[in-house]
Design a protein around this motif. Structure first.
Motif, PDB file in Angstrom:
ATOM      1  N   ASP A   1     -50.110  40.165 -71.541  1.00 60.57           N
ATOM      2  CA  ASP A   1     -49.969  41.626 -71.582  1.00 60.57           C
ATOM      3  C   ASP A   1     -50.993  42.185 -72.560  1.00 60.57           C
ATOM      4  OD1 ASP A   1     -49.186  44.243 -71.623  1.00 60.57           O
ATOM      5  OD2 ASP A   1     -47.130  43.868 -72.270  1.00 60.57           O
TER       6      ASP A   1
ATOM      7  N   ALA B   1     -45.827  43.840 -67.726  1.00 60.16           N
ATOM      8  CA  ALA B   1     -47.078  43.517 -68.421  1.00 60.16           C
ATOM      9  C   ALA B   1     -48.236  44.289 -67.809  1.00 60.16           C
ATOM     10  CB  ALA B   1     -47.344  42.014 -68.345  1.00 60.16           C
TER      11      ALA B   1
ATOM     12  N   GLN C   1     -48.652  50.614 -66.887  1.00 58.67           N
ATOM     13  CA  GLN C   1     -49.279  49.294 -66.912  1.00 58.67           C
ATOM     14  C   GLN C   1     -50.202  49.111 -65.699  1.00 58.67           C
ATOM     15  OE1 GLN C   1     -46.095  49.991 -66.335  1.00 58.67           O
ATOM     16  NE2 GLN C   1     -45.048  48.475 -65.043  1.00 58.67           N
TER      17      GLN C   1
END
Length: 206
Positions: A47, A196, A121
């Motif tokens: 991540d 992530a 993300q």
């Protein structure tokens, strides 16, 4: 689903020990293949937020990053046998016939699709046709060696992908899956696989 310790061990062993066994077996053969292509994953990077991740980026942290790091290390041993090694770090493969899209379509068709967590993300998608074409290229191109990120050049934030999929289906796509709820339901799997951020770019392929 949620990763138990037994499931994590099965994931690790299948990738890492499986590759180690394959390379050891190849070392015992008089006739060996000219190339070994490994289909690993963008999970290598962990991540990393908005950081642009080329093939030169370092390995990340977490379970998936550890799996891919050790997996690729075993595959690299094949180079010592004179075998050309290509490591494809593949993103989320999209196909109309199943896979990740097959999991998403029923939810979005029901009008229940939307962003996961805050949706900011990065969503490193790639179409299955591109994956197959790159594998064919790697098989026939003697210059292809080492790691290649296999994602679409135009990856987007997860919330933008959700909106695009909703528009394509003519359905709303604004029902969020809250971060806390995902973590409570799926634990470490949600944190590393769904929430992530992997801003992975196919620098070498481009």
């Amino acid at each position: 689903g949620r990763w138990s310790e037994a499931k994590k061990k099965a994931i690790y062993d299948s990738r890492v020990k499986g590759s180690a066994s394959l390379v050891s077996w190849l070392g015992q053969r008089e006739q060996r293949p000219s190339v070994l292509i490994s289909a690993s994953a963008v999970g290598f990077y962990g991540d990393r937020g908005d950081e642009v991740l080329t093939e030169d980026a370092s390995v990340g942290e977490g379970f998936l990053a550890t799996v891919v790091r050790d997996w690729e290390a075993e595959v690299d041993r094949a180079a010592e046998l004179g075998i050309r090694v290509v490591k494809l770090r593949i993103g989320i493969v999209l196909s109309s016939s199943g896979g990740a899209m097959g999991e998403m379509l029923p939810i979005f068709r029901a009008g229940m699709g939307g962003p996961m967590g805050n949706g900011r993300q990065w969503f490193p998608w790639v179409h299955i046709d591109d994956v197959i074409n790159v594998i064919e290229w790697a098989l026939s191109n003697e210059q292809a060696r080492g790691a290649y990120n296999l994602t679409a050049p135009g990856i987007c934030a997860q919330r933008d992908f959700a909106r695009s999929l909703g528009r394509a289906l003519g359905r709303p796509a604004f029902v969020p899956a809250p971060r806390l709820a995902l973590k409570m339901a799926l634990g470490e799997f949600a944190e590393e696989a769904l929430l992530a951020s992997n801003r992975v770019v196919p620098s070498r392929l481009k």
